[in-house]
Design a protein around this motif. Structure first.
Motif, PDB file in Angstrom:
ATOM      1  N   VAL A 128       0.837  -1.200   0.000  1.00  0.00           N
ATOM      2  CA  VAL A 128       0.000   0.000   0.000  1.00  0.00           C
ATOM      3  C   VAL A 128       0.874   1.254   0.000  1.00  0.00           C
ATOM      4  O   VAL A 128       0.548   2.259  -0.634  1.00  0.00           O
ATOM      5  CB  VAL A 128      -0.947  -0.012   1.219  1.00  0.00           C
ATOM      6  N   ILE A 129       1.997   1.195   0.685  1.00  0.00           N
ATOM      7  CA  ILE A 129       2.924   2.334   0.693  1.00  0.00           C
ATOM      8  C   ILE A 129       3.462   2.595  -0.709  1.00  0.00           C
ATOM      9  O   ILE A 129       3.575   3.737  -1.154  1.00  0.00           O
ATOM     10  CB  ILE A 129       4.071   2.082   1.687  1.00  0.00           C
ATOM     11  N   SER A 130       3.785   1.526  -1.428  1.00  0.00           N
ATOM     12  CA  SER A 130       4.280   1.683  -2.802  1.00  0.00           C
ATOM     13  C   SER A 130       3.211   2.306  -3.692  1.00  0.00           C
ATOM     14  O   SER A 130       3.502   3.168  -4.527  1.00  0.00           O
ATOM     15  CB  SER A 130       4.703   0.318  -3.356  1.00  0.00           C
ATOM     16  N   LEU A 131       1.963   1.879  -3.519  1.00  0.00           N
ATOM     17  CA  LEU A 131       0.867   2.459  -4.294  1.00  0.00           C
ATOM     18  C   LEU A 131       0.697   3.936  -3.971  1.00  0.00           C
ATOM     19  O   LEU A 131       0.469   4.754  -4.875  1.00  0.00           O
ATOM     20  CB  LEU A 131      -0.423   1.695  -4.009  1.00  0.00           C
ATOM     21  N   LEU A 132       0.825   4.304  -2.720  1.00  0.00           N
ATOM     22  CA  LEU A 132       0.710   5.713  -2.342  1.00  0.00           C
ATOM     23  C   LEU A 132       1.838   6.542  -2.955  1.00  0.00           C
ATOM     24  O   LEU A 132       1.617   7.682  -3.385  1.00  0.00           O
ATOM     25  CB  LEU A 132       0.710   5.850  -0.820  1.00  0.00           C
ATOM     26  N   TYR A 133       3.050   5.975  -2.974  1.00  0.00           N
ATOM     27  CA  TYR A 133       4.155   6.672  -3.634  1.00  0.00           C
ATOM     28  C   TYR A 133       3.823   6.930  -5.111  1.00  0.00           C
ATOM     29  O   TYR A 133       4.010   8.038  -5.639  1.00  0.00           O
ATOM     30  CB  TYR A 133       5.446   5.851  -3.535  1.00  0.00           C
ATOM     31  N   LEU A 134       3.340   5.888  -5.774  1.00  0.00           N
ATOM     32  CA  LEU A 134       3.023   6.016  -7.192  1.00  0.00           C
ATOM     33  C   LEU A 134       1.890   7.008  -7.414  1.00  0.00           C
ATOM     34  O   LEU A 134       1.931   7.816  -8.363  1.00  0.00           O
ATOM     35  CB  LEU A 134       2.655   4.639  -7.758  1.00  0.00           C
ATOM     36  N   LEU A 135       0.875   6.963  -6.558  1.00  0.00           N
ATOM     37  CA  LEU A 135      -0.225   7.922  -6.660  1.00  0.00           C
ATOM     38  C   LEU A 135       0.267   9.347  -6.440  1.00  0.00           C
ATOM     39  O   LEU A 135      -0.158  10.286  -7.145  1.00  0.00           O
ATOM     40  CB  LEU A 135      -1.313   7.580  -5.646  1.00  0.00           C
ATOM     41  N   LEU A 136       1.157   9.527  -5.506  1.00  0.00           N
ATOM     42  CA  LEU A 136       1.674  10.864  -5.221  1.00  0.00           C
ATOM     43  C   LEU A 136       2.408  11.437  -6.430  1.00  0.00           C
ATOM     44  O   LEU A 136       2.189  12.599  -6.817  1.00  0.00           O
ATOM     45  CB  LEU A 136       2.608  10.805  -4.009  1.00  0.00           C
ATOM     46  N   PHE A 137       3.258  10.630  -7.038  1.00  0.00           N
ATOM     47  CA  PHE A 137       3.976  11.089  -8.229  1.00  0.00           C
ATOM     48  C   PHE A 137       3.004  11.417  -9.367  1.00  0.00           C
ATOM     49  O   PHE A 137       3.047  12.513  -9.952  1.00  0.00           O
ATOM     50  CB  PHE A 137       4.966  10.012  -8.688  1.00  0.00           C
ATOM     51  N   ASN A 138       2.154  10.452  -9.693  1.00  0.00           N
ATOM     52  CA  ASN A 138       1.291  10.622 -10.859  1.00  0.00           C
ATOM     53  C   ASN A 138       0.293  11.765 -10.694  1.00  0.00           C
ATOM     54  O   ASN A 138       0.075  12.559 -11.619  1.00  0.00           O
ATOM     55  CB  ASN A 138       0.550   9.319 -11.145  1.00  0.00           C
ATOM     56  N   VAL A 139      -0.328  11.865  -9.538  1.00  0.00           N
ATOM     57  CA  VAL A 139      -1.309  12.926  -9.322  1.00  0.00           C
ATOM     58  C   VAL A 139      -0.630  14.296  -9.349  1.00  0.00           C
ATOM     59  O   VAL A 139      -1.155  15.254  -9.932  1.00  0.00           O
ATOM     60  CB  VAL A 139      -2.053  12.697  -7.995  1.00  0.00           C
ATOM     61  N   ALA A 140       0.537  14.405  -8.741  1.00  0.00           N
ATOM     62  CA  ALA A 140       1.244  15.691  -8.752  1.00  0.00           C
ATOM     63  C   ALA A 140       1.614  16.106 -10.178  1.00  0.00           C
ATOM     64  O   ALA A 140       1.428  17.270 -10.570  1.00  0.00           O
ATOM     65  CB  ALA A 140       2.502  15.595  -7.884  1.00  0.00           C
ATOM     66  N   PHE A 141       2.116  15.153 -10.965  1.00  0.00           N
ATOM     67  CA  PHE A 141       2.469  15.475 -12.349  1.00  0.00           C
ATOM     68  C   PHE A 141       1.235  15.871 -13.159  1.00  0.00           C
ATOM     69  O   PHE A 141       1.264  16.831 -13.945  1.00  0.00           O
ATOM     70  CB  PHE A 141       3.151  14.274 -13.001  1.00  0.00           C
TER      71      PHE A 141
END
Length: 817
Positions: A128-141
């Motif tokens: 879940v932490i990895s998914l949150l990292y990926l969501l953070l990157f993608n949503v910010a971009f």
């Protein structure tokens, strides 16, 4: 009468809503373009005007050419054109270079961080932490990309529909502004790096077109200090030619396909073409290809001038190196029958994709775009979150571990490099996760995986990936971010082709299948089914693969995909053009138009001026109309006022109206330049046609006070030079911006010295087919209709030649008979 009155009221209301003189945003009225057969009115969108591609051969222009020829030779002008062409190609290549480098940096940063997290969480169980990292990157971009697009809405999408319209002769608001280039080129960085199923290659075409539009002008509306005195290329004709080269350079830089770029501009865009433009466009494409290639080769391998990277996307080298079978070939005659079936299915899949995307686009236009800008941002965030979550969960839970080939091919360096980009999430040593390999790589690398991966992908993984990617890409195209369509379609089609190859091998035992060929054919089939391109797309794919032997299969598949897709709907770019109510002229008119005459489609109710016209009359005329051009006529009486020509059948309507309508089209004015309705009834006077004068020319004359008092024995002539006419190009001042003393209202303007005395004309009995091909082929904006005596009978504009208008007239003619 009651029905006619209600219809006039609705027409007036819709006309006012669809035209706003001060609005820079595109007004979309897709539901108003329906045929009148069912009681609905066809309302043209006046936000989209035609380009003035035809030159105005008046005396100021001829004097300017004479002065220029004395100072400069034609050879110098030609050299300057070639320099500008090279500069456009070089700058387009540099924009492609910076987009590619920044996207790689952002993607490496994102995937590197997420990979470390996944590697750690595979041991500790914290995915879940990895998914949150990926969501953070993608949503910010994606937020960055969406904000730039909301700031400059025309930067959204791929830009190909808009450029196609521009090359067709339509002026799209803000399509070629410097702000649009910045929003497009920066926004696409973050939309691609943000994990959306979009490509950066499509927006390159728009970026190249903007460079081609602005660079030869040597001025900038955004940066007003950039304004050179050299103004030879400041015409719609020259700008449109340079835009053709810029669009071709964008294709060449994206795919390393200079010839394909030229054919793209020719097939998808320009309605007017000549041999000189072909050579200039080709030179521009070559400049973009090799400038990008030179710097990419130096930056990636420090081998400057090696020229081994053709463009932003590299399909790699196709070499049949199969360890399982013998006698493997790239393709055989037997495969052609399978390719035909794949092309038919690809066309059907493309038609489904287009239908779904059209429905989603209509929903956005009705329920999202009219609301506050925050809703467009929220939609982009929602798409990013859903796409990221589905890709992550699918890669982690649905992927299968496949064995990596023990001995990577030494001969095929492409395959060796591809095998280094596999993802081994939750797999043992020597195995890779096939679903994660497709989802957790940039799309260009995922395409090369499907083209060249010696290891196999499981059929369930390919099927799931195709279905998920199909619907997510369909949902994404049209979101308020810069988004290309080429690469997502290629990736989706490559998965489809690889699935077919695996199906033939495992179910039917077809052992001579080379999966890379089927992946390429599937990519071509699906992309052709979506965009319906044939000639240019064939050459682009051949140049990208560096394999001429694929010419026949690709041509065959693209033709079949286009034919099967056309059975259901149009290409996606054409669908979006229709949704925006852009009056695009097709290649040919409706078949039944050959039975119609020019007099059946012309506008016979016109605003005209005399060669000597009062200033007050011109001001009133310009303030109460939105027409771009006014015919200049001479009458059998000595009157210097502007008058209106009407048809006999319209006299009753004119007597009933007592207000000035919205003037959306040439059928909505009921007063002449002097405001005297009695002048409307002067329809029986012979009006000899003398020429055409543009609205911008009249405004320039008034701005420069080019008038004289009535009691002057001989009026001054040629007081305004050609340079003054193009000083404000392309943003001419509005008539409301001019400060003209009231005392000068009775002065006269000699418009006869500035009109175009030799425009193209047709006779009332000319067939509509002839009119259509003349209008489209010569890039016209107005086509006067005159009788054999030289009397003006009407005028034909782009609106009168659109398929919707012609089909309505054909329907009316059939009902009469």
């Amino acid at each position: 009468m009651a029905t006619d009155s209600i219809r006039k009221c609705w027409r007036r209301l819709f006309s006012c809503l669809s035209f706003n003189r001060n609005s820079n945003e595109t007004v979309r009225v897709p539901l108003l373009r329906s045929s009148q057969h069912g009681g609905h009115n066809v309302v043209s969108n006046k936000d989209y005007e035609s380009l003035d591609y035809d030159r105005c051969w008046n005396k100021p222009y001829l004097d300017y050419r004479e002065r220029y020829e004395k100072q400069h030779s034609d050879r110098k002008l030609e050299i300057l054109q070639w320099i500008m062409t090279f500069a456009i190609g070089f700058l387009t290549g540099m924009v492609a270079l910076y987009i590619d480098l920044i996207v790689k940096l952002l993607s490496d940063w994102k995937f590197g961080t997420v990979d470390k997290s996944i590697l750690q969480c595979s041991k500790d169980g914290c995915l879940v932490i990895s998914l949150l990292y990926l969501l953070l990157f993608n949503v910010a971009f994606v937020i960055v990309a969406a904000c730039l697009t909301i700031y400059e809405p025309v930067a959204g999408g791929s830009g190909i529909p808009e450029i196609k319209c521009y090359l067709n002769g339509i002026k799209i608001p803000r399509i070629a502004r410097l702000q649009t280039l910045v929003a497009k080129s920066v926004g696409v960085l973050f939309s691609v790096a943000g994990g959306l199923f979009v490509g950066k290659e499509g927006p390159m075409i728009h970026s190249g077109a903007i460079i081609g539009s602005g660079l030869p002008q040597l001025q900038s509306i955004t940066l007003k200090k950039i304004n050179s005195k050299y103004s030879y290329f400041r015409t719609d004709r020259d700008k449109r030619d340079f835009v053709s080269g810029g669009a071709a350079a964008g294709v060449a830089a994206a795919f390393g396909a200079p010839i394909g770029g030229v054919l793209f501009s020719l097939e998808e865009g320009s309605s007017f073409w000549n041999q000189k433009l072909t050579w200039r466009t080709f030179f521009c494409s070559m400049a973009a290809t090799f400038s990008l290639n030179f710097f990419l080769s130096g930056i990636d391998s420090n081998s400057w001038g090696y020229f081994y990277l053709p463009g932003l996307i590299d399909f790699g080298t196709f070499e049949c190196q199969s360890e399982k079978t013998t006698g493997c070939h790239l393709w055989s005659a037997v495969d052609l029958f399978i390719f035909v079936i794949m092309g038919f299915i690809g066309g059907c899949l493309g038609a489904i994709f287009n239908t779904l995307n059209k429905s989603l686009s209509l929903h956005r236009m009705i329920n999202v775009n009219p609301k506050h800008k925050i809703f467009r941002l929220l939609e982009a965030i929602l798409v990013a979150m859903v796409t990221t979550t589905i890709a992550f969960v699918s890669a982690m839970t649905l992927g299968q571990c496949r064995k990596i080939p023990l001995k990577p091919s030494i001969i095929n360096s492409t395959r060796s490099s591809v095998e280094l980009t596999v993802r081994d999430y939750f797999c043992e040593d020597g195995y890779y996760n096939d679903m994660a390999t497709l989802f957790f790589n940039p799309q260009e690398i995922a395409i090369k995986q499907l083209f060249h991966q010696a290891g196999t992908f499981s059929m369930p993984s390919l099927a799931i990936f195709f279905i998920l990617f199909f619907f997510l890409a369909c949902w994404t195209y049209g979101v308020s971010v810069p988004s290309g369509l080429f690469v997502p379609s290629l990736l989706c089609g490559a998965a489809y082709g690889r699935f077919v190859a695996l199906f033939l091998e495992q179910v039917f035992g077809y052992k001579t299948v080379y999966s890379g060929t089927y992946a390429l054919v599937g990519a071509a089939a699906f992309l052709g089914g979506v965009v319906r391109m044939t000639i240019s797309l064939t050459v682009i794919l051949i140049e990208s693969t560096n394999e001429i032997s694929y010419g026949l299969p690709i041509m065959l598949v693209l033709m079949v995909a286009k034919w099967s897709g056309d059975l259901f709907n149009e290409g996606l770019y054409d669908i979006h053009i229709n949704l925006k109510s852009v009056p695009l002229l097709e290649w040919d008119p409706p078949t039944e138009a050959a039975r119609m005459k020019a007099k059946a489609i012309m506008d016979s109710r016109l605003k005209v001026v005399f060669p000597q016209t009062r200033v007050a009359s011109l001001i009133r005329l310009l303030k109460t109309t939105a027409h771009n051009v006014f015919p200049v006529v001479t009458a059998a009486r000595d009157d210097c006022s502007a008058v209106t020509l009407v048809g006999p059948s319209q006299e009753a309507d004119l007597q009933e109206q007592d207000d000035v309508e919205c003037f959306v089209n040439q059928n909505n004015s009921n007063q002449d330049g002097d405001g005297n309705p009695i002048e409307l009834l002067q329809r029986n006077l012979p009006m000899k046609f003398e020429g055409m004068i543009l609205r911008s020319q009249l405004v320039t004359l008034l701005k420069n006070h080019a008038w004289y008092k009535e009691n002057v024995e001989e009026p001054p002539r040629d007081t305004v030079s050609y340079e003054e006419f193009i000083t404000d190009y392309p943003r001419y001042p509005d008539i409301y911006d001019l400060q003209i003393p009231t005392l000068d209202g009775e002065a006269l303007v000699d418009v006869g010295a500035y009109l175009n005395p030799c425009p193209y004309t047709v006779y009332p009995e000319t067939t509509v087919s002839q009119v259509f091909h003349l209008f489209r082929g010569m890039g016209l904006r107005h086509l006067p209709v005159v009788c054999h005596k030289g009397e003006l009978k009407g005028i034909i504009t782009r609106h009168n030649l659109t398929h919707e208008f012609l089909e309505e007239k054909i329907h009316e003619q059939n009902q009469e008979h």
